[in-house]
Design an enzyme around this catalytic site. Structure first.
Site, PDB file in Angstrom:
ATOM      1  CE  LYS A  58      -4.730   0.551   0.217  1.00 28.51           C
ATOM      2  NZ  LYS A  58      -5.582  -0.448  -0.015  1.00 28.51           N
ATOM      3  N   GLY A 108     -21.416   5.570   3.322  1.00 22.92           N
ATOM      4  CA  GLY A 108     -20.130   6.015   2.510  1.00 22.92           C
ATOM      5  C   GLY A 108     -20.557   6.128   1.249  1.00 22.92           C
ATOM      6  N   GLY A 157     -18.846   7.455  -1.411  1.00 23.31           N
ATOM      7  CA  GLY A 157     -17.485   7.739  -2.531  1.00 23.31           C
ATOM      8  C   GLY A 157     -17.725   7.164  -3.538  1.00 23.31           C
ATOM      9  CB  VAL A 195     -16.560   1.721  -3.899  1.00 19.71           C
ATOM     10  CG1 VAL A 195     -17.246   0.340  -3.882  1.00 19.71           C
ATOM     11  CG2 VAL A 195     -15.521   1.716  -4.820  1.00 19.71           C
TER      12      VAL A 195
HETATM   13  N1  PHE Z   1      -8.130   0.497  -3.592  1.00 12.86           N
HETATM   14  C1  PHE Z   1      -7.999  -1.225  -4.255  1.00 12.86           C
HETATM   15  C2  PHE Z   1      -8.097  -2.288  -3.075  1.00 12.86           C
HETATM   16  O1  PHE Z   1      -7.979  -1.653  -2.162  1.00 12.86           O
HETATM   17  C3  PHE Z   1      -6.358  -1.110  -4.793  1.00 12.86           C
HETATM   18  C4  PHE Z   1      -6.293  -1.237  -6.141  1.00 12.86           C
HETATM   19  C5  PHE Z   1      -7.265  -1.446  -7.245  1.00 12.86           C
HETATM   20  C6  PHE Z   1      -4.986  -1.815  -6.581  1.00 12.86           C
HETATM   21  C7  PHE Z   1      -6.960  -1.682  -8.533  1.00 12.86           C
HETATM   22  C8  PHE Z   1      -4.720  -2.303  -7.739  1.00 12.86           C
HETATM   23  C9  PHE Z   1      -5.654  -2.074  -8.706  1.00 12.86           C
HETATM   24  O2  PHE Z   1      -7.891  -3.134  -3.537  1.00 12.86           O
END
Ligand code: PHE
Length: 329
Positions: free
Chosen positions: A72, A174, A176, A178
């Site tokens: 991350k 939430g 956002g 998503v």
């Molecule tokens: N935000 C996504 C997750 O938590 C991270 C991600 C998405 C990484 C697409 C790479 C490709 O899973």
């Protein structure tokens, strides 16, 4: 023992901001995980978040059957960041990721999107979800939302005996990238729905609104956490009135033991590592394995089967679903 393979904390050479990249594991393959841009009380809090989130990505990749480990990026931003500093910080993240030589690739997360991946991409190729016009797989949130819906059907089937979403009520916390899509899909499926966000401006005209403080106590079948993590704690679990929880927010439990509190209260909690995998499943299928969008969408749908298997196993063993996860990192 330090459980992570490595963590980098540096002052961004171009932005001056704290740039954090944590690689939890590369045992199954190169680490992947999004780039979060958020305001924290201090960089130490950003580091703690990156360590937690990258470990969760290892579990997420393993449960999704992907040949990847978890990582991350966290960029700790001031609340009033300028566009120029923001771009500089994304460049700093790109430079840092490039220095890792492919051990880790990033993607979008809270506070970033495809256009930001393009900026990171000016410093490294190890980045997913650039805009489609620039050769990437684009916004990952539709896939994450689709995976969440597949998970909600599975959850409803196990908990209430039918995957039919129109027969159930949901509270989405939430709105956002998503969360707003999940709310729309639930509404389109005919579900009863209340929605909530800390930002009142996100309030949709045509959906029932509930105060974010009250959302945890909403008298619904299913709570859908789609904002920041850590919302399920020893303080909040006793206030819950829902009968099940599944949502795309990462790291919903403040600590592992909260899974037992939920179990004892009779709330079926679907581990977020399963529910939220749609984005990485889609991005890796399209960008690394040249799968068609239709095939990638079918892989995302499989989240439903993965969750059903996990929930049934937990049921048989009489343990919280989080305890039925058996993976080796
Ligand atoms: N935000 C996504 C997750 O938590 C991270 C991600 C998405 C990484 C697409 C790479 C490709 O899973």
């Amino acid at each position: 023992m330090f459980p992570h393979q490595r963590a980098i904390v540096r002052r961004g050479p171009e932005s001056g901001l704290p740039i954090i990249v944590a690689i939890h594991s590369t045992a199954r393959g190169p680490a992947i995980g999004g780039c979060r841009m958020a305001t924290y009380p201090g960089w130490q809090d950003g580091l703690a978040d990156a360590l937690r989130l990258s470990a969760a990505m290892t579990t997420k990749c393993a449960l999704a059957g992907l040949p990847h480990g978890g990582g991350k990026t966290v960029i700790v931003t001031p609340p009033d960041i300028s566009e120029a500093t923001r771009t500089a910080a994304l460049h700093d993240a790109g430079t840092t990721i490039e220095e890792l030589g492919g051990a880790y690739a990033t993607g979008p997360d809270v506070g970033t999107g495809p256009d930001d991946m393009l900026i990171i991409g000016e410093r490294t190729d190890h980045v997913f979800c650039r805009p489609v016009a620039a050769g990437g797989s684009g916004d990952s949130s539709p896939a994450t939302a689709a995976g969440t819906i597949a998970a909600l059907r599975a959850l409803c089937d196990v908990r209430f005996g039918s995957p039919d979403l129109s027969r159930r009520s949901f509270a989405v916390l939430g709105l956002g990238r998503v969360g707003a899509r999940v709310a729309r899909l639930l509404s389109d499926a005919g579900a009863r729905l209340v929605v909530s966000d800390i930002d009142e401006a996100k309030r949709p005209d045509e959906m029932e609104w509930i105060d974010p403080d009250k959302c945890l106590e909403a008298d619904v079948d299913v709570l859908v956490p789609a904002a920041m993590g850590g919302l399920l704690t020893a303080q909040t679990v006793p206030r819950l009135r829902c009968r099940a929880i599944a949502g795309p927010a990462n790291n919903q439990l403040d600590r592992d033991g909260t899974a037992e509190l939920l179990h004892d209260r009779g709330v079926l909690w679907a581990p977020d590592a399963v529910v939220s995998a749609g984005g990485i499943i889609n991005a890796t299928a399209v960008e690394l394995r040249n799968e068609t969008p239709a095939r990638a969408a079918a892989l995302v749908e499989r989240i439903g089967d993965t969750l059903t298997t996990l929930l049934r196993k937990a049921e048989r063993e009489g343990v919280p679903p989080a305890r039925a996860i058996a993976i080796t990192n």
